[in-house]
Design a protein around this motif. Structure first.
Motif, PDB file in Angstrom:
ATOM      1  N   ASN A   1      -0.468 -13.336   5.566  1.00 22.95           N
ATOM      2  CA  ASN A   1      -0.720 -11.983   5.077  1.00 22.95           C
ATOM      3  C   ASN A   1       0.444 -11.075   5.438  1.00 22.95           C
ATOM      4  O   ASN A   1       0.807 -10.934   6.608  1.00 22.95           O
ATOM      5  N   LEU A   2       1.029 -10.491   4.414  1.00 22.17           N
ATOM      6  CA  LEU A   2       2.007  -9.426   4.649  1.00 22.17           C
ATOM      7  C   LEU A   2       1.417  -8.153   4.055  1.00 22.17           C
ATOM      8  O   LEU A   2       1.030  -8.131   2.884  1.00 22.17           O
ATOM      9  N   THR A   3       1.316  -7.129   4.867  1.00 21.78           N
ATOM     10  CA  THR A   3       0.843  -5.836   4.363  1.00 21.78           C
ATOM     11  C   THR A   3       1.953  -4.820   4.586  1.00 21.78           C
ATOM     12  O   THR A   3       2.337  -4.545   5.721  1.00 21.78           O
ATOM     13  N   GLU A   4       2.464  -4.338   3.497  1.00 21.31           N
ATOM     14  CA  GLU A   4       3.595  -3.409   3.543  1.00 21.31           C
ATOM     15  C   GLU A   4       3.085  -2.034   3.159  1.00 21.31           C
ATOM     16  O   GLU A   4       2.532  -1.849   2.076  1.00 21.31           O
ATOM     17  N   ILE A   5       3.251  -1.069   4.060  1.00 19.77           N
ATOM     18  CA  ILE A   5       2.683   0.266   3.839  1.00 19.77           C
ATOM     19  C   ILE A   5       3.814   1.286   3.784  1.00 19.77           C
ATOM     20  O   ILE A   5       4.680   1.302   4.666  1.00 19.77           O
ATOM     21  N   ARG A   6       3.770   2.087   2.771  1.00 19.92           N
ATOM     22  CA  ARG A   6       4.692   3.227   2.723  1.00 19.92           C
ATOM     23  C   ARG A   6       3.847   4.478   2.623  1.00 19.92           C
ATOM     24  O   ARG A   6       2.995   4.584   1.736  1.00 19.92           O
ATOM     25  N   SER A   7       4.087   5.382   3.535  1.00 17.84           N
ATOM     26  CA  SER A   7       3.236   6.555   3.592  1.00 17.84           C
ATOM     27  C   SER A   7       4.078   7.810   3.653  1.00 17.84           C
ATOM     28  O   SER A   7       5.020   7.892   4.436  1.00 17.84           O
ATOM     29  N   CYS A   8       3.718   8.771   2.825  1.00 17.56           N
ATOM     30  CA  CYS A   8       4.443  10.028   2.783  1.00 17.56           C
ATOM     31  C   CYS A   8       3.451  11.137   3.102  1.00 17.56           C
ATOM     32  O   CYS A   8       2.442  11.281   2.403  1.00 17.56           O
ATOM     33  N   MET A   9       3.703  11.876   4.168  1.00 12.02           N
ATOM     34  CA  MET A   9       2.710  12.827   4.663  1.00 12.02           C
ATOM     35  C   MET A   9       3.247  14.253   4.584  1.00 12.02           C
ATOM     36  O   MET A   9       4.230  14.604   5.246  1.00 12.02           O
TER      37      MET A   9
ATOM     38  N   VAL B   1       0.861  -1.184   0.000  1.00 11.84           N
ATOM     39  CA  VAL B   1       0.000   0.000   0.000  1.00 11.84           C
ATOM     40  C   VAL B   1       0.896   1.233   0.000  1.00 11.84           C
ATOM     41  O   VAL B   1       1.746   1.377   0.882  1.00 11.84           O
ATOM     42  N   GLU B   2       0.710   2.079  -0.987  1.00  4.89           N
ATOM     43  CA  GLU B   2       1.457   3.338  -1.026  1.00  4.89           C
ATOM     44  C   GLU B   2       0.474   4.478  -0.779  1.00  4.89           C
ATOM     45  O   GLU B   2      -0.571   4.548  -1.433  1.00  4.89           O
TER      46      GLU B   2
END
Lengths: 448, 251
Positions: free
Chosen positions: A249-257, A225-226
């Motif tokens: 389940n692997l959920t990889e999140i990259r978030s830029c705020m 998830v980006e």
């Protein structure tokens, strides 16, 4: 079943991914995307797959996952069930998108809904309709905190979903995405769904990501998830992960705020065989804020681990983490969280809180809230508590006339409710409250 | 109502109460005073049934029943209420819902029907006035994030809702400023009647300016060393506790 040829010999996921060509090869991907996918493949060769020797994977028990004989799914041949009936929100009260495995299975929106600047569509369609937007954002942060599994998604994803809210727009209805994993007639498939969320400047949205199982077969969902929040954007994200007892389940999140933006994530986990959440958040603009709330309800041999890296890269940013786990059986949880406050920032404010309620002597909760502070002007707190319900807590409620089993149930549910009460969509809150209550009642009954 | 004779009790295998004898009748207010560590709170807890306190010897009866046979909830349903010195925080449990659960548990035990939230709200409004509890207390979780003073007021609100026959107030005055102390004391006084009794555990005399006791007992090292009328509290205020240790045991 006898192996027919070398291609069908059982192989572990890791070696299979290494040898496989990018999914979707032969399709018309734009050159920039093809280049980023190939780059991911090359990075995988360099970084390799994670092992428990890596601190950020220490308690996640990842090696058995990689040796589970999962094979990248043959999504084209999958028969797709209609998952609309299972949706937590009806078509008239949300803008919905459905995925089975990593294959797009439809989207719909209320007829009255103005969709021009508030989009939910498959990435395969967005590549044609919004090429500039995708080139700007999709896989643009790839390489941040790389690991073999994130690289695998980067180059194997075949489709995904785009959530895009235009500048200054407020999504009037919650956006709802279902990722339904399952066997779908295949032997231990692995999926690589991908979600790209872009909220333009000043945009606001509530987004529900519902990860679930369409059947009771074993599978591996390796999702990415980006999230990009431009200045003053606000995303309220509710993630639900309820999967079958054979699901990985692997959920990889990259978030830029960006500056003045705000992300809240309320994450609920119940069930599954193994789940690991990796959150990499960068508060990149002044006064950006991020709040993570997590609740796991685990039993049996379930493993649910988290690795969080929160970067305060600008001034006067705020981050809050509330991580709660209720464990019975031989289940395992991990809260491994690092808050990094970068040099030359001022007025950072961070808080990490991890609480684990152990309902069984065999359950294990690992807690590692960590701070890496390079600036002077910082307010940071962190705390952790793990243990069973205490006689003191139970006595307090008993002294008000509630019997011990009611007291135990109330305290246990109250422990969960502190996270659940943050769920902003009433219907989802009701659903999760019932789900938690039912699961906790079951777990507590087994203890009696 | 409450009959205690030669009561000995332990906490973590350490003798704390070493032979307490005390009689409390309906309509009476008793104050238990004493220095830190004398066993005042333990006495309140053993009556309420704290599992951390073990009775090793003696008689502990309430309305003719042996309290040692009753679980804490059975004691509560029989009319015993302990206002805790350190009330437990319960995140995730709404205060109003909790009050209703406790209220309904009591009604159920008395063979009465339970009240739904609307019906209960009427009861609650009336009881909140008695203790001047702010409305916002109801929307918060039980004691969670409450200040020390708010927790004490919330205890008295619970007492007002449950209307116990025997109220044990364990250092309810600590952490309260003068105004809050007066509000809490007024609430307790308004809840007093000929049918119920109050046992106040306190370190200082000031609470007794507002809630006037019928009897004052001084507890030192697990024993009641002196009992008397309300004037005993004033003597303690002037002379402290040291002189009592020298005087030895007085019934």
């Amino acid at each position: 079943m006898m192996a027919q040829n070398a291609d069908q010999l059982p192989m572990d996921y890791a070696s299979l991914v290494r040898s496989r060509k990018p999914s979707g090869a032969g399709r018309e991907f734009p050159a920039w995307l093809e280049s980023r996918r190939q780059n991911a493949r090359e990075r995988l060769q360099t970084v390799g797959f994670p092992t428990r020797a890596d601190e950020s994977w220490k308690f996640s028990k990842v090696e058995p996952v990689l040796a589970q004989l999962f094979s990248p799914a043959d999504s084209e041949s999958m028969a797709l069930p209609d998952m609309r009936e299972a949706s937590l929100l009806a078509s008239e009260e949300s803008v919905r998108g459905f995925f089975c495995g990593d294959r797009f299975a439809g989207a719909d929106r209320p007829a009255a809904h103005l969709a021009d600047r508030n989009e939910i569509m498959p990435l395969s369609e967005a590549i044609l309709k919004k090429p500039g937007l995708l080139e700007k954002y999709l896989l643009s942060k790839a390489g941040v905190e790389d690991n073999g599994l994130s690289c695998a998604n980067d180059f194997l994803f075949r489709d995904g979903i785009l959530i895009h809210v235009g500048k200054g727009m407020k999504a009037a209805l919650p956006l709802y995405t279902m990722l339904a994993g399952g066997g779908y007639g295949q032997e231990r498939p692995a999926y690589h769904p991908r979600v790209l969320v872009v909220l333009e400047e000043g945009a606001e949205a509530t987004w529900v990501l519902d990860q679930r199982s369409a059947d009771d077969k074993a599978y591996f969902s390796n999702s990415a998830v980006e999230i990009f929040l431009e200045p003053s954007a606000h995303l309220d994200w509710i993630q639900i992960r309820r999967e079958n007892a054979q699901a990985f389940n692997l959920t990889e999140i990259r978030s830029c705020m960006g500056a003045g933006s705000r992300l809240t994530l309320t994450d609920y986990v119940r069930g599954g065989a193994w789940s690991h959440l990796r959150f990499n958040g960068v508060l990149s603009g002044d006064t950006a804020a991020c709040e993570l709330r997590h609740l796991s309800i685990l039993d049996g041999d379930t493993v649910a681990t988290k690795y969080i890296f929160m970067e305060h890269a600008a001034s006067h940013c705020l981050s809050r983490q509330l991580d709660k786990n209720i464990l019975s059986g031989r289940s395992i949880s991990e809260f491994n969280s690092i808050v990094h406050v970068a040099k030359q920032t001022a007025g950072s404010d961070s808080g990490q809180s991890n609480r684990n309620l152990l309902l069984s002597p065999e359950a294990r909760a690992w807690s590692r809230p960590q701070l890496k502070i390079e600036a002077d002007d910082v307010k940071a707190t962190h705390g952790s508590a793990t243990g069973p319900l205490t006689d003191t807590e139970l006595f307090y409620l008993q002294s008000r006339g509630l019997d011990r089993s009611v007291a135990r149930s109330l305290l246990t549910f109250g422990f969960a409710e502190e996270v659940l009460e943050k769920v902003s969509v009433d219907k989802i809150h009701q659903n999760l409250t019932q789900d938690a209550q039912s699961q906790l009642d079951k777990m507590l009954r087994m203890l009696v | 109502m409450l009959g205690i004779q030669d009561l000995h009790a332990e906490v973590a295998e350490k003798n704390i109460l070493k032979g307490i004898t005390l009689e409390v009748n309906p309509g009476e207010v008793h104050a238990i005073m004493g220095p830190n560590g004398s066993g005042k709170s333990t006495l309140a807890k053993v009556i309420a049934g704290d599992p951390n306190v073990t009775v090793s010897r003696g008689i502990l009866r309430y309305e003719g029943r042996d309290l040692k046979d009753l679980d804490p909830e059975q004691r509560a349903l029989a009319g015993i209420f302990l206002a805790f010195q350190y009330p437990t925080e319960i995140p995730g449990v709404n205060n109003a819902s909790f009050l209703r659960m406790a209220y309904n548990a009591k009604r159920k035990a008395a063979g009465q029907g339970e009240l739904d939230p609307l019906e209960f709200d009427e009861v609650l409004q009336e009881r909140m006035k008695i203790v001047q509890a702010p409305r916002e207390f109801l929307d918060r979780n039980v004691n969670h994030g409450f200040s020390g003073g708010e927790k004490k007021r919330n205890e008295i609100l619970q007492m007002a809702v449950l209307q116990p026959k025997l109220a044990l107030l364990d250092e309810t005055d600590s952490g309260l400023d003068v105004d809050a102390l007066r509000v809490v004391a007024d609430g307790v006084n308004r809840l007093r009647s000929k049918e119920n009794a109050v046992v106040l555990v306190t370190h200082y005399q000031r609470l007794l300016n507002y809630i006037v006791p019928d009897r004052v007992h001084i507890l030192v090292d697990g024993r009641i060393v002196k009992s008397g009328g309300k004037e005993l509290a004033l003597t303690v205020e002037q002379k402290g506790y040291d002189w009592l240790s020298v005087h030895g045991r007085t019934a």
